[in-house]
Design a protein around this motif. Structure first.
Motif, PDB file in Angstrom:
ATOM      1  N   GLY A 157      -4.139 -12.322   7.056  1.00 59.82           N
ATOM      2  CA  GLY A 157      -5.320 -11.749   7.521  1.00 59.82           C
ATOM      3  C   GLY A 157      -4.989 -10.489   8.508  1.00 59.82           C
ATOM      4  O   GLY A 157      -6.087  -9.494   8.460  1.00 59.82           O
ATOM      5  N   ASN A 158      -3.768 -10.365   8.950  1.00 62.07           N
ATOM      6  CA  ASN A 158      -3.577  -9.055   9.919  1.00 62.07           C
ATOM      7  C   ASN A 158      -3.309  -7.885   9.042  1.00 62.07           C
ATOM      8  O   ASN A 158      -3.008  -6.913   9.676  1.00 62.07           O
ATOM      9  CB  ASN A 158      -2.552  -9.600  10.693  1.00 62.07           C
ATOM     10  N   LEU A 159      -2.991  -8.230   7.480  1.00 59.09           N
ATOM     11  CA  LEU A 159      -2.828  -6.872   7.010  1.00 59.09           C
ATOM     12  C   LEU A 159      -3.881  -6.479   5.872  1.00 59.09           C
ATOM     13  O   LEU A 159      -4.820  -7.515   5.209  1.00 59.09           O
ATOM     14  CB  LEU A 159      -1.689  -7.496   5.766  1.00 59.09           C
ATOM     15  N   SER A 160      -3.985  -5.212   5.752  1.00 52.91           N
ATOM     16  CA  SER A 160      -5.479  -5.003   4.915  1.00 52.91           C
ATOM     17  C   SER A 160      -5.039  -4.586   3.510  1.00 52.91           C
ATOM     18  O   SER A 160      -4.075  -3.573   3.210  1.00 52.91           O
ATOM     19  CB  SER A 160      -5.873  -3.534   5.802  1.00 52.91           C
ATOM     20  N   PRO A 161      -5.742  -5.113   2.590  1.00 50.78           N
ATOM     21  CA  PRO A 161      -5.368  -4.846   1.238  1.00 50.78           C
ATOM     22  C   PRO A 161      -6.028  -3.576   0.895  1.00 50.78           C
ATOM     23  O   PRO A 161      -5.543  -2.985  -0.172  1.00 50.78           O
ATOM     24  CB  PRO A 161      -6.217  -6.090   0.527  1.00 50.78           C
ATOM     25  N   GLU A 162      -6.904  -2.814   1.707  1.00 53.83           N
ATOM     26  CA  GLU A 162      -7.184  -1.615   1.461  1.00 53.83           C
ATOM     27  C   GLU A 162      -5.908  -0.555   1.850  1.00 53.83           C
ATOM     28  O   GLU A 162      -6.074   0.399   1.597  1.00 53.83           O
ATOM     29  CB  GLU A 162      -8.504  -1.282   2.218  1.00 53.83           C
ATOM     30  N   ASN A 163      -5.027  -0.731   2.631  1.00 57.72           N
ATOM     31  CA  ASN A 163      -4.061  -0.090   3.154  1.00 57.72           C
ATOM     32  C   ASN A 163      -3.063  -0.286   1.929  1.00 57.72           C
ATOM     33  O   ASN A 163      -2.702  -1.441   1.945  1.00 57.72           O
ATOM     34  CB  ASN A 163      -3.507  -0.555   4.386  1.00 57.72           C
ATOM     35  N   ARG A 164      -2.553   0.875   1.479  1.00 55.00           N
ATOM     36  CA  ARG A 164      -1.648   0.850   0.281  1.00 55.00           C
ATOM     37  C   ARG A 164      -0.498   0.209   0.450  1.00 55.00           C
ATOM     38  O   ARG A 164       0.080  -0.832  -0.154  1.00 55.00           O
ATOM     39  CB  ARG A 164      -1.565   2.159  -0.381  1.00 55.00           C
ATOM     40  N   ARG A 165       0.255   0.503   1.568  1.00 52.90           N
ATOM     41  CA  ARG A 165       1.398  -0.157   2.114  1.00 52.90           C
ATOM     42  C   ARG A 165       1.282  -1.699   2.215  1.00 52.90           C
ATOM     43  O   ARG A 165       1.959  -2.350   1.915  1.00 52.90           O
ATOM     44  CB  ARG A 165       1.843   0.658   3.354  1.00 52.90           C
ATOM     45  N   GLU A 166       0.135  -2.052   2.958  1.00 48.47           N
ATOM     46  CA  GLU A 166      -0.086  -3.431   3.288  1.00 48.47           C
ATOM     47  C   GLU A 166      -0.276  -4.045   2.332  1.00 48.47           C
ATOM     48  O   GLU A 166       0.023  -5.357   2.028  1.00 48.47           O
ATOM     49  CB  GLU A 166      -1.101  -3.433   4.604  1.00 48.47           C
ATOM     50  N   ALA A 167      -1.235  -3.412   1.144  1.00 51.01           N
ATOM     51  CA  ALA A 167      -1.466  -4.241   0.068  1.00 51.01           C
ATOM     52  C   ALA A 167      -0.122  -4.525  -0.689  1.00 51.01           C
ATOM     53  O   ALA A 167      -0.039  -5.575  -1.339  1.00 51.01           O
ATOM     54  CB  ALA A 167      -2.562  -3.326  -0.637  1.00 51.01           C
ATOM     55  N   GLN A 168       0.970  -3.451  -0.769  1.00 45.76           N
ATOM     56  CA  GLN A 168       2.285  -3.901  -1.574  1.00 45.76           C
ATOM     57  C   GLN A 168       3.044  -4.855  -0.900  1.00 45.76           C
ATOM     58  O   GLN A 168       3.500  -5.714  -1.444  1.00 45.76           O
ATOM     59  CB  GLN A 168       3.022  -2.575  -1.615  1.00 45.76           C
ATOM     60  N   LEU A 169       2.875  -4.712   0.449  1.00 45.20           N
ATOM     61  CA  LEU A 169       3.429  -6.050   1.266  1.00 45.20           C
ATOM     62  C   LEU A 169       2.950  -7.488   1.011  1.00 45.20           C
ATOM     63  O   LEU A 169       3.508  -8.352   0.860  1.00 45.20           O
ATOM     64  CB  LEU A 169       3.686  -5.732   2.707  1.00 45.20           C
ATOM     65  N   LEU A 170       1.549  -7.585   0.878  1.00 48.08           N
ATOM     66  CA  LEU A 170       0.866  -8.748   0.648  1.00 48.08           C
ATOM     67  C   LEU A 170       1.413  -9.135  -0.864  1.00 48.08           C
ATOM     68  O   LEU A 170       1.533 -10.267  -1.077  1.00 48.08           O
ATOM     69  CB  LEU A 170      -0.491  -8.659   0.632  1.00 48.08           C
ATOM     70  N   ARG A 171       1.449  -8.305  -1.826  1.00 48.10           N
ATOM     71  CA  ARG A 171       1.867  -8.708  -3.303  1.00 48.10           C
ATOM     72  C   ARG A 171       3.174  -9.083  -3.219  1.00 48.10           C
ATOM     73  O   ARG A 171       3.721  -9.842  -3.840  1.00 48.10           O
ATOM     74  CB  ARG A 171       1.876  -7.289  -4.023  1.00 48.10           C
ATOM     75  N   THR A 172       4.026  -8.449  -2.364  1.00 50.30           N
ATOM     76  CA  THR A 172       5.634  -8.705  -2.156  1.00 50.30           C
ATOM     77  C   THR A 172       5.848 -10.129  -1.648  1.00 50.30           C
ATOM     78  O   THR A 172       6.682 -11.280  -2.110  1.00 50.30           O
ATOM     79  CB  THR A 172       6.538  -7.720  -1.504  1.00 50.30           C
ATOM     80  N   LEU A 173       4.770 -10.574  -0.740  1.00 50.10           N
ATOM     81  CA  LEU A 173       5.103 -11.830  -0.007  1.00 50.10           C
ATOM     82  C   LEU A 173       4.829 -12.839  -1.075  1.00 50.10           C
ATOM     83  O   LEU A 173       5.425 -14.142  -1.138  1.00 50.10           O
ATOM     84  CB  LEU A 173       4.045 -11.956   1.080  1.00 50.10           C
ATOM     85  N   ALA A 174       3.786 -12.692  -2.056  1.00 52.29           N
ATOM     86  CA  ALA A 174       3.195 -13.619  -2.873  1.00 52.29           C
ATOM     87  C   ALA A 174       4.238 -13.907  -3.925  1.00 52.29           C
ATOM     88  O   ALA A 174       4.620 -14.903  -4.487  1.00 52.29           O
ATOM     89  CB  ALA A 174       1.696 -13.264  -3.535  1.00 52.29           C
ATOM     90  N   TRP A 175       4.807 -12.730  -4.567  1.00 55.27           N
ATOM     91  CA  TRP A 175       6.012 -12.708  -5.338  1.00 55.27           C
ATOM     92  C   TRP A 175       7.123 -13.454  -4.792  1.00 55.27           C
ATOM     93  O   TRP A 175       7.606 -14.245  -5.586  1.00 55.27           O
ATOM     94  CB  TRP A 175       6.297 -11.022  -5.628  1.00 55.27           C
ATOM     95  N   HIS A 176       7.527 -13.172  -3.629  1.00 57.83           N
ATOM     96  CA  HIS A 176       8.533 -13.903  -3.068  1.00 57.83           C
ATOM     97  C   HIS A 176       8.410 -15.447  -3.046  1.00 57.83           C
ATOM     98  O   HIS A 176       9.244 -16.420  -3.624  1.00 57.83           O
ATOM     99  CB  HIS A 176       9.039 -13.333  -1.919  1.00 57.83           C
ATOM    100  N   GLU A 177       7.249 -15.873  -2.563  1.00 58.98           N
ATOM    101  CA  GLU A 177       6.561 -17.264  -2.717  1.00 58.98           C
ATOM    102  C   GLU A 177       6.822 -17.907  -3.891  1.00 58.98           C
ATOM    103  O   GLU A 177       7.527 -18.829  -4.437  1.00 58.98           O
ATOM    104  CB  GLU A 177       5.425 -17.470  -2.267  1.00 58.98           C
TER     105      GLU A 177
END
Length: 173
Positions: free
Chosen positions: A42-62
């Protein structure tokens, strides 16, 4: 671990969930990734391109850690939900995801189609000027993650935890 910032937790060797992976503790790595995402995404914004990429990568790693643990039942819903915006390397990422899902589903035709589509992609403009998570210049091969999919192909009959590492095996096998 849950208090670490996203780059330290997910993108820094020897930090965050990575020591669990390195020790073969895949379930524990998946659980800490799940917990970190629940507490901090919730501290990362999916509207921010870099933070959206990090959110995807976290999910990928899980999802990867669940697959490494042989828990495809937990990995597949996460893998299925991962996609990228098609800008820059998004198309290549989506084809890598498609190939991984096809491998886990034992769908050889879908797997081969993902590789063929990935190989056919032109290199995006600016690809050779990429920067890493810490802002340093990095060199990345194109197409991205083709080596991983070729490794999965090389060890098709193996579980994901073995086949994922087959990219390091000479192709004379």
């Amino acid at each position: 671990m849950l208090a670490l910032d996203v780059v330290t937790f997910d993108q820094t060797e020897g930090q965050g969930w990575r020591p669990l992976y390195d020790s073969g503790c895949y379930v524990e790595a998946a659980e800490i990734l799940r917990d970190w995402r629940a507490e901090n995404s919730g501290n990362l914004s999916p509207e921010n391109r870099r933070e959206a990429q990090l959110l995807r990568t976290l999910a990928w790693h899980e999802a990867q850690m669940w697959a490494f643990a042989g828990r495809n039942d937990l990995a597949m819903p996460i893998f299925d939900a991962i996609d990228a915006d098609e800008a820059n390397s998004g198309r290549a990422w989506n084809l890598y995801v498609d190939g991984t899902i096809a491998f886990l589903r034992r769908d050889r035709d879908g797997f081969e189609a993902a590789i063929a589509s990935l190989v056919a992609l032109p290199k995006p403009p600016g690809w050779d000027n990429a920067v890493g998570a810490h802002g340093q210049p990095i060199s990345m091969p194109w197409p991205q993650n083709l080596d991983v999919l070729e490794g999965l192909r090389l060890c098709w009959d193996e579980p994901y935890s073995t086949a994922y590492l087959c990219r390091d095996i000479p192709k004379t096998r």
